[in-house]
Design a protein around this motif. Sequence first.
Motif, PDB file in Angstrom:
ATOM      1  N   ALA A  60      31.443  56.595  36.981  1.00 44.86           N
ATOM      2  CA  ALA A  60      33.299  57.057  36.424  1.00 44.86           C
ATOM      3  C   ALA A  60      33.601  58.793  37.079  1.00 44.86           C
ATOM      4  O   ALA A  60      34.169  58.743  37.249  1.00 44.86           O
ATOM      5  CB  ALA A  60      33.856  56.972  34.935  1.00 44.86           C
ATOM      6  N   VAL A  61      32.200  59.209  37.050  1.00 48.37           N
ATOM      7  CA  VAL A  61      32.251  60.134  37.343  1.00 48.37           C
ATOM      8  C   VAL A  61      33.043  60.698  38.954  1.00 48.37           C
ATOM      9  O   VAL A  61      33.488  61.045  39.577  1.00 48.37           O
ATOM     10  CB  VAL A  61      30.855  61.267  37.367  1.00 48.37           C
ATOM     11  N   ASN A  62      31.843  59.720  40.044  1.00 54.24           N
ATOM     12  CA  ASN A  62      31.557  59.729  41.167  1.00 54.24           C
ATOM     13  C   ASN A  62      33.794  58.470  41.528  1.00 54.24           C
ATOM     14  O   ASN A  62      34.315  59.542  42.607  1.00 54.24           O
ATOM     15  CB  ASN A  62      31.149  58.560  41.767  1.00 54.24           C
ATOM     16  N   GLN A  63      33.945  58.290  40.906  1.00 55.57           N
ATOM     17  CA  GLN A  63      35.732  57.742  41.165  1.00 55.57           C
ATOM     18  C   GLN A  63      36.601  58.460  40.260  1.00 55.57           C
ATOM     19  O   GLN A  63      37.665  58.209  40.610  1.00 55.57           O
ATOM     20  CB  GLN A  63      35.529  56.090  40.919  1.00 55.57           C
ATOM     21  N   ARG A  64      36.185  59.621  39.315  1.00 52.77           N
ATOM     22  CA  ARG A  64      37.100  60.040  39.169  1.00 52.77           C
ATOM     23  C   ARG A  64      38.131  59.688  38.094  1.00 52.77           C
ATOM     24  O   ARG A  64      39.617  59.116  38.163  1.00 52.77           O
ATOM     25  CB  ARG A  64      37.684  60.939  39.771  1.00 52.77           C
ATOM     26  N   TRP A  65      37.247  58.638  37.601  1.00 48.90           N
ATOM     27  CA  TRP A  65      38.147  57.689  36.303  1.00 48.90           C
ATOM     28  C   TRP A  65      38.450  58.922  35.534  1.00 48.90           C
ATOM     29  O   TRP A  65      38.025  59.318  34.709  1.00 48.90           O
ATOM     30  CB  TRP A  65      37.496  56.649  35.372  1.00 48.90           C
ATOM     31  N   SER A  66      39.433  58.333  34.782  1.00 50.53           N
ATOM     32  CA  SER A  66      40.156  59.019  33.478  1.00 50.53           C
ATOM     33  C   SER A  66      39.263  58.760  32.697  1.00 50.53           C
ATOM     34  O   SER A  66      38.166  57.568  32.509  1.00 50.53           O
ATOM     35  CB  SER A  66      41.406  57.923  32.796  1.00 50.53           C
ATOM     36  N   VAL A  67      39.038  59.721  31.356  1.00 48.68           N
ATOM     37  CA  VAL A  67      38.352  59.806  30.037  1.00 48.68           C
ATOM     38  C   VAL A  67      38.481  57.727  29.464  1.00 48.68           C
ATOM     39  O   VAL A  67      37.594  57.367  28.768  1.00 48.68           O
ATOM     40  CB  VAL A  67      37.969  60.693  29.222  1.00 48.68           C
ATOM     41  N   GLY A  68      39.637  57.373  29.409  1.00 50.93           N
ATOM     42  CA  GLY A  68      40.340  55.823  28.559  1.00 50.93           C
ATOM     43  C   GLY A  68      39.654  55.157  29.822  1.00 50.93           C
ATOM     44  O   GLY A  68      39.164  54.021  29.010  1.00 50.93           O
ATOM     45  N   THR A  69      39.395  55.465  30.823  1.00 53.88           N
ATOM     46  CA  THR A  69      39.028  54.015  31.760  1.00 53.88           C
ATOM     47  C   THR A  69      37.442  54.033  31.379  1.00 53.88           C
ATOM     48  O   THR A  69      36.590  52.759  31.299  1.00 53.88           O
ATOM     49  CB  THR A  69      38.751  54.245  33.195  1.00 53.88           C
ATOM     50  N   LEU A  70      37.208  55.522  31.294  1.00 52.32           N
ATOM     51  CA  LEU A  70      35.406  55.086  31.192  1.00 52.32           C
ATOM     52  C   LEU A  70      35.336  53.877  29.725  1.00 52.32           C
ATOM     53  O   LEU A  70      33.767  53.736  29.378  1.00 52.32           O
ATOM     54  CB  LEU A  70      34.744  56.352  31.382  1.00 52.32           C
ATOM     55  N   VAL A  71      35.805  55.231  28.785  1.00 56.24           N
ATOM     56  CA  VAL A  71      35.921  54.519  26.931  1.00 56.24           C
ATOM     57  C   VAL A  71      35.654  52.581  27.320  1.00 56.24           C
ATOM     58  O   VAL A  71      34.753  52.296  26.820  1.00 56.24           O
ATOM     59  CB  VAL A  71      36.638  55.558  26.700  1.00 56.24           C
ATOM     60  N   GLY A  73      35.152  51.161  29.678  1.00 51.86           N
ATOM     61  CA  GLY A  73      33.585  50.415  30.552  1.00 51.86           C
ATOM     62  C   GLY A  73      33.246  50.367  29.458  1.00 51.86           C
ATOM     63  O   GLY A  73      31.674  49.190  29.351  1.00 51.86           O
ATOM     64  N   TRP A  74      32.884  51.591  29.167  1.00 48.64           N
ATOM     65  CA  TRP A  74      31.433  51.427  27.787  1.00 48.64           C
ATOM     66  C   TRP A  74      31.599  50.053  26.590  1.00 48.64           C
ATOM     67  O   TRP A  74      31.075  49.787  26.534  1.00 48.64           O
ATOM     68  CB  TRP A  74      31.473  53.080  27.126  1.00 48.64           C
ATOM     69  N   ALA A  75      33.240  50.230  26.187  1.00 45.25           N
ATOM     70  CA  ALA A  75      33.315  49.324  25.393  1.00 45.25           C
ATOM     71  C   ALA A  75      32.962  47.680  25.376  1.00 45.25           C
ATOM     72  O   ALA A  75      32.822  46.877  25.251  1.00 45.25           O
ATOM     73  CB  ALA A  75      34.471  49.321  24.720  1.00 45.25           C
ATOM     74  N   ALA A  77      30.510  46.491  27.391  1.00 44.93           N
ATOM     75  CA  ALA A  77      29.777  46.604  27.893  1.00 44.93           C
ATOM     76  C   ALA A  77      28.907  45.893  25.983  1.00 44.93           C
ATOM     77  O   ALA A  77      28.027  45.107  25.467  1.00 44.93           O
ATOM     78  CB  ALA A  77      28.572  47.463  27.711  1.00 44.93           C
ATOM     79  N   VAL A  78      30.022  46.068  24.755  1.00 45.07           N
ATOM     80  CA  VAL A  78      29.799  45.712  23.268  1.00 45.07           C
ATOM     81  C   VAL A  78      30.599  44.956  23.155  1.00 45.07           C
ATOM     82  O   VAL A  78      29.880  43.987  22.074  1.00 45.07           O
ATOM     83  CB  VAL A  78      30.652  46.996  22.665  1.00 45.07           C
ATOM     84  N   VAL A  79      30.940  44.579  23.888  1.00 43.42           N
ATOM     85  CA  VAL A  79      32.163  42.808  23.860  1.00 43.42           C
ATOM     86  C   VAL A  79      31.277  41.955  24.668  1.00 43.42           C
ATOM     87  O   VAL A  79      31.869  42.013  25.566  1.00 43.42           O
ATOM     88  CB  VAL A  79      33.675  42.673  23.973  1.00 43.42           C
ATOM     89  N   PRO A  80      30.601  40.975  24.161  1.00 47.56           N
ATOM     90  CA  PRO A  80      30.406  39.922  24.956  1.00 47.56           C
ATOM     91  C   PRO A  80      31.219  39.215  26.005  1.00 47.56           C
ATOM     92  O   PRO A  80      32.397  38.377  25.844  1.00 47.56           O
ATOM     93  CB  PRO A  80      29.837  38.469  23.617  1.00 47.56           C
ATOM     94  N   TYR A  81      30.661  39.179  26.794  1.00 48.38           N
ATOM     95  CA  TYR A  81      31.008  38.807  28.199  1.00 48.38           C
ATOM     96  C   TYR A  81      32.436  38.803  28.810  1.00 48.38           C
ATOM     97  O   TYR A  81      33.147  39.053  29.727  1.00 48.38           O
ATOM     98  CB  TYR A  81      31.524  36.812  28.434  1.00 48.38           C
TER      99      TYR A  81
END
Length: 150
Positions: A60-71, A73-75, A77-81
């Motif tokens: 996300a840092v390398n690609q300059r994602w927005s904070v929303g896209t990063l979040v 991405g993290w989320a 991992a929490v929801v299966p599949y």
Amino acid sequence: MTPRSLFRALAVAELVTWTLLLVGMLMKYAFGLGDLPVRIGGSVHGFVFLAYLVVTTVVAVNQRWSVGTLVLGWASAVVPYTTVPFEVAVARRGLLEGPWRRSPDARSGAWDRLLFVVVRHPWVAAGVGVVAVALVFAALLAVGPPVPRG
């Protein structure tokens, strides 16, 4: 390894380890095989989960994602599949294109400077990342699972 290939590898690994965890739970609760299958599947999944969060942040840092896209991405991992569908979605939007950034520009900040160290020394960074994930993982194991209230 490009940002896209690294992110894809961790997205797939996260999906596979969800399966290990769910199979472990099935073996424990449906077949009465005790805690061992869940401990194995849960441990592997937990380690890969933490690694996915780290890789998602670096990409996300390398690609300059927005904070929303990063979040998101993290989320994922929490929801299966959902890590692979998330990876496909960001790839379609062009958010995984290009190489690792190696030098500052007018938009570079503190996170970018850390990224440049990681990119210049990938094996050292990978080693530090694995150790950091292992330490967090060990700390979480020491704390133990959440205890239901009630």
